[in-house]
Design a protein around this motif. Structure first.
Motif, PDB file in Angstrom:
ATOM      1  N   SER A  61      41.451  29.907  48.545  1.00 25.12           N
ATOM      2  CA  SER A  61      41.605  29.222  49.838  1.00 25.12           C
ATOM      3  C   SER A  61      42.232  30.076  50.932  1.00 25.12           C
ATOM      4  CB  SER A  61      42.427  27.937  49.657  1.00 25.12           C
ATOM      5  OG  SER A  61      41.676  26.950  49.003  1.00 25.12           O
ATOM      6  N   VAL A  62      42.760  31.232  50.577  1.00 24.14           N
ATOM      7  CA  VAL A  62      43.246  32.132  51.627  1.00 24.14           C
ATOM      8  C   VAL A  62      42.075  32.604  52.489  1.00 24.14           C
ATOM      9  CG1 VAL A  62      44.580  34.221  52.123  1.00 24.14           C
ATOM     10  CG2 VAL A  62      45.146  32.850  50.127  1.00 24.14           C
ATOM     11  N   SER A  63      40.861  32.428  51.992  1.00 26.73           N
ATOM     12  CA  SER A  63      39.670  32.785  52.764  1.00 26.73           C
ATOM     13  C   SER A  63      39.409  31.824  53.918  1.00 26.73           C
ATOM     14  CB  SER A  63      38.443  32.795  51.845  1.00 26.73           C
ATOM     15  OG  SER A  63      38.159  31.486  51.352  1.00 26.73           O
ATOM     16  N   LYS A  64      39.963  30.623  53.864  1.00 24.50           N
ATOM     17  CA  LYS A  64      39.585  29.577  54.825  1.00 24.50           C
ATOM     18  C   LYS A  64      39.890  29.925  56.286  1.00 24.50           C
ATOM     19  CE  LYS A  64      39.900  25.929  51.336  1.00 24.50           C
ATOM     20  NZ  LYS A  64      40.735  24.840  50.778  1.00 24.50           N
ATOM     21  N   ILE A 150      32.917  40.373  45.521  1.00 27.05           N
ATOM     22  CA  ILE A 150      33.261  39.191  44.735  1.00 27.05           C
ATOM     23  C   ILE A 150      33.534  39.576  43.281  1.00 27.05           C
ATOM     24  CG2 ILE A 150      31.910  37.673  46.224  1.00 27.05           C
ATOM     25  CD1 ILE A 150      29.862  37.454  43.935  1.00 27.05           C
ATOM     26  N   ASN A 151      34.336  38.754  42.639  1.00 26.89           N
ATOM     27  CA  ASN A 151      34.502  38.812  41.190  1.00 26.89           C
ATOM     28  C   ASN A 151      33.419  37.892  40.613  1.00 26.89           C
ATOM     29  OD1 ASN A 151      35.317  37.927  38.521  1.00 26.89           O
ATOM     30  ND2 ASN A 151      37.299  38.868  38.907  1.00 26.89           N
ATOM     31  N   TYR A 152      32.403  38.490  40.019  1.00 27.76           N
ATOM     32  CA  TYR A 152      31.226  37.726  39.594  1.00 27.76           C
ATOM     33  C   TYR A 152      31.585  36.669  38.550  1.00 27.76           C
ATOM     34  CZ  TYR A 152      26.462  36.656  38.125  1.00 27.76           C
ATOM     35  OH  TYR A 152      25.294  35.991  37.833  1.00 27.76           O
ATOM     36  N   ASP A 153      32.491  36.989  37.650  1.00 26.37           N
ATOM     37  CA  ASP A 153      32.865  36.036  36.600  1.00 26.37           C
ATOM     38  C   ASP A 153      33.530  34.795  37.186  1.00 26.37           C
ATOM     39  OD1 ASP A 153      31.839  37.662  34.608  1.00 26.37           O
ATOM     40  OD2 ASP A 153      33.763  38.634  34.198  1.00 26.37           O
ATOM     41  N   VAL A 154      34.409  35.004  38.176  1.00 28.90           N
ATOM     42  CA  VAL A 154      35.062  33.862  38.821  1.00 28.90           C
ATOM     43  C   VAL A 154      34.040  33.058  39.619  1.00 28.90           C
ATOM     44  CG1 VAL A 154      36.797  33.149  40.509  1.00 28.90           C
ATOM     45  CG2 VAL A 154      37.320  34.972  38.879  1.00 28.90           C
ATOM     46  N   TYR A 155      33.179  33.748  40.332  1.00 31.70           N
ATOM     47  CA  TYR A 155      32.121  33.076  41.101  1.00 31.70           C
ATOM     48  C   TYR A 155      31.280  32.167  40.207  1.00 31.70           C
ATOM     49  CZ  TYR A 155      27.266  32.884  42.820  1.00 31.70           C
ATOM     50  OH  TYR A 155      25.984  32.497  43.137  1.00 31.70           O
ATOM     51  N   MET A 156      30.831  32.673  39.076  1.00 34.83           N
ATOM     52  CA  MET A 156      30.004  31.870  38.177  1.00 34.83           C
ATOM     53  C   MET A 156      30.817  30.733  37.563  1.00 34.83           C
ATOM     54  SD  MET A 156      26.965  32.842  38.431  1.00 34.83           S
ATOM     55  CE  MET A 156      26.339  31.769  37.118  1.00 34.83           C
ATOM     56  N   CYS A 193      35.153  32.167  48.068  1.00 30.81           N
ATOM     57  CA  CYS A 193      36.426  31.988  47.359  1.00 30.81           C
ATOM     58  C   CYS A 193      36.640  33.029  46.263  1.00 30.81           C
ATOM     59  CB  CYS A 193      36.484  30.588  46.754  1.00 30.81           C
ATOM     60  SG  CYS A 193      36.591  29.273  47.978  1.00 30.81           S
ATOM     61  N   SER A 194      35.558  33.683  45.836  1.00 30.87           N
ATOM     62  CA  SER A 194      35.621  34.629  44.725  1.00 30.87           C
ATOM     63  C   SER A 194      35.768  36.076  45.167  1.00 30.87           C
ATOM     64  CB  SER A 194      34.370  34.482  43.852  1.00 30.87           C
ATOM     65  OG  SER A 194      34.260  33.170  43.352  1.00 30.87           O
ATOM     66  N   ILE A 195      35.952  36.309  46.461  1.00 26.04           N
ATOM     67  CA  ILE A 195      36.204  37.670  46.938  1.00 26.04           C
ATOM     68  C   ILE A 195      37.527  38.153  46.353  1.00 26.04           C
ATOM     69  CG2 ILE A 195      36.694  39.091  48.967  1.00 26.04           C
ATOM     70  CD1 ILE A 195      34.797  37.239  50.542  1.00 26.04           C
ATOM     71  N   GLU A 196      37.511  39.358  45.797  1.00 27.04           N
ATOM     72  CA  GLU A 196      38.673  39.891  45.074  1.00 27.04           C
ATOM     73  C   GLU A 196      39.501  40.778  45.999  1.00 27.04           C
ATOM     74  OE1 GLU A 196      38.972  40.820  40.455  1.00 27.04           O
ATOM     75  OE2 GLU A 196      37.876  42.370  41.530  1.00 27.04           O
ATOM     76  N   VAL A 197      40.802  40.537  46.021  1.00 29.42           N
ATOM     77  CA  VAL A 197      41.706  41.236  46.945  1.00 29.42           C
ATOM     78  C   VAL A 197      42.977  41.677  46.226  1.00 29.42           C
ATOM     79  CG1 VAL A 197      40.896  39.986  48.991  1.00 29.42           C
ATOM     80  CG2 VAL A 197      42.769  39.031  47.624  1.00 29.42           C
ATOM     81  N   THR A 198      43.800  42.410  46.953  1.00 22.27           N
ATOM     82  CA  THR A 198      45.169  42.730  46.535  1.00 22.27           C
ATOM     83  C   THR A 198      46.120  42.228  47.623  1.00 22.27           C
ATOM     84  OG1 THR A 198      45.218  44.879  47.647  1.00 22.27           O
ATOM     85  CG2 THR A 198      44.382  44.829  45.366  1.00 22.27           C
ATOM     86  N   VAL A 199      47.422  42.306  47.351  1.00 27.36           N
ATOM     87  CA  VAL A 199      48.392  41.884  48.368  1.00 27.36           C
ATOM     88  C   VAL A 199      48.295  42.745  49.627  1.00 27.36           C
ATOM     89  CG1 VAL A 199      50.049  40.754  46.854  1.00 27.36           C
ATOM     90  CG2 VAL A 199      50.204  43.227  47.182  1.00 27.36           C
ATOM     91  N   LYS A 200      47.909  43.991  49.476  1.00 30.81           N
ATOM     92  CA  LYS A 200      47.748  44.859  50.644  1.00 30.81           C
ATOM     93  C   LYS A 200      46.621  44.364  51.541  1.00 30.81           C
ATOM     94  CE  LYS A 200      46.962  49.678  52.015  1.00 30.81           C
ATOM     95  NZ  LYS A 200      46.703  51.058  51.526  1.00 30.81           N
TER      96      LYS A 200
END
Length: 305
Positions: A61-64, A150-156, A193-200
């Motif tokens: 939800s940080v993507s919103k 995206i993280n494909y596993d989370v997306y699926m 929602c499945s885009i993969e990020v870091t704190v940076k």
């Protein structure tokens, strides 16, 4: 500075034991609830990272706020806010209740799932591939990370188990609020929602908002100033789900959380903040992450109020 931040992480790591990782998306169960990381990027482009800052997690939800910015630039305020409201809901982020009892059935705001799904449906593009490419490139520009994906596993995992979001979307479609093919809209939303990020990455996006939409590295305006103001306002009033009022009082930093454990904060004209702690409280916010944000706000006098 880094020593002070490390002290804050060390002090608050104990709170990870008081929460739990998200389980309604099966793939998120794999997170280590003891992880806690922090990154701050200030307006001089100084970067401070401490704790489990190298861990990747899905943005959820940080993507919103980011897709809302893109939808506003694509459609303008009048069209966007004819489909989504501007008020806190006071309900959990995945609640359906008010869609049924409120007429017209527009979602209360873009930070709850129902509102975010409508916002995603408004992203421009000739097909879903083009829409997602535009969206992903926008995330990459704001984060300064060309490798975001995206993280494909989370997306699926989300796609297979997202029945509550599916129910919301079909209800919104039946009420004439959601336009387009429901399954295509949901597919785009699950990818978002499945885009993969870091704190940076989160800290850099937060810094762009802190600078009212201007990228500190290139000087390019990535978000219109008025839209940046709207985004930060929603982050204050609705960004921490139905704990937003308490967070505004205790922290006072425009922020957005996600069930992947991320929190993105933006302190106008000062800094962007990224926090990661996948152990969540009952509202769906990072339980130790919120404590970290409280200490940051007090220690450095960051409240906007």
């Amino acid at each position: 500075m880094k020593e002070l931040l490390q002290e804050i992480i060390d002090k608050n790591r104990k709170y990870t034991k008081e929460g739990n990782v998200a389980t309604y998306i099966p793939e998120l169960k794999k997170a280590n609830r003891d992880d806690l990381g922090l990154c701050i990027i200030d307006v001089n482009n100084n970067i401070y990272e401490v704790g489990d800052c190298e861990k990747k997690f899905t943005i959820q939800s940080v993507s919103k706020p980011i897709t809302l910015a893109l939808a506003l630039m694509d459609n303008g305020k009048d069209r966007v806010f004819s489909k989504v409201g501007m008020e806190p809901s006071g309900d959990p982020f995945n609640s359906i209740m008010k869609l049924e009892i409120t007429k017209p059935s527009i979602p209360y705001n873009p930070m709850i799932n129902a509102g975010a799904i409508v916002i995603t449906s408004m992203i421009k593009g000739k097909n879903n591939d083009e829409k997602f490419e535009r969206m992903l490139n926008f995330f990459r520009k704001l984060s300064g990370n060309k490798n975001l994906d995206i993280n494909y596993d989370v997306y699926m995992s989300e796609k297979r188990t997202g029945d509550r979001n599916r129910a919301m979307a079909y209800l919104l479609k039946s009420e004439g609020i959601l336009q387009g093919d429901v399954e295509m809209v949901l597919d785009l939303y699950f990818k978002q929602c499945s885009i993969e990020v870091t704190v940076k990455d989160l800290a850099k996006i937060g810094l762009n908002l802190a600078l009212h939409g201007i990228d500190i590295t290139t000087g390019e305006r990535l978000i219109d100033e008025d839209i940046s103001r709207i985004i930060k306002t929603f982050m204050v009033t609705c960004g921490m789900y139905d704990a937003s009022g308490q967070f505004a009082i205790n922290v006072g930093i425009p922020s957005k959380s996600g069930v992947g454990g991320g929190i993105m904060g933006t302190v106008p004209n000062k800094m962007g903040i990224g926090v990661f702690g996948p152990s969540l409280d009952k509202k769906g916010n990072s339980i130790a992450g919120v404590k970290v944000m409280e200490d940051l706000s007090i220690k450095f006098d960051l409240s906007i109020f």
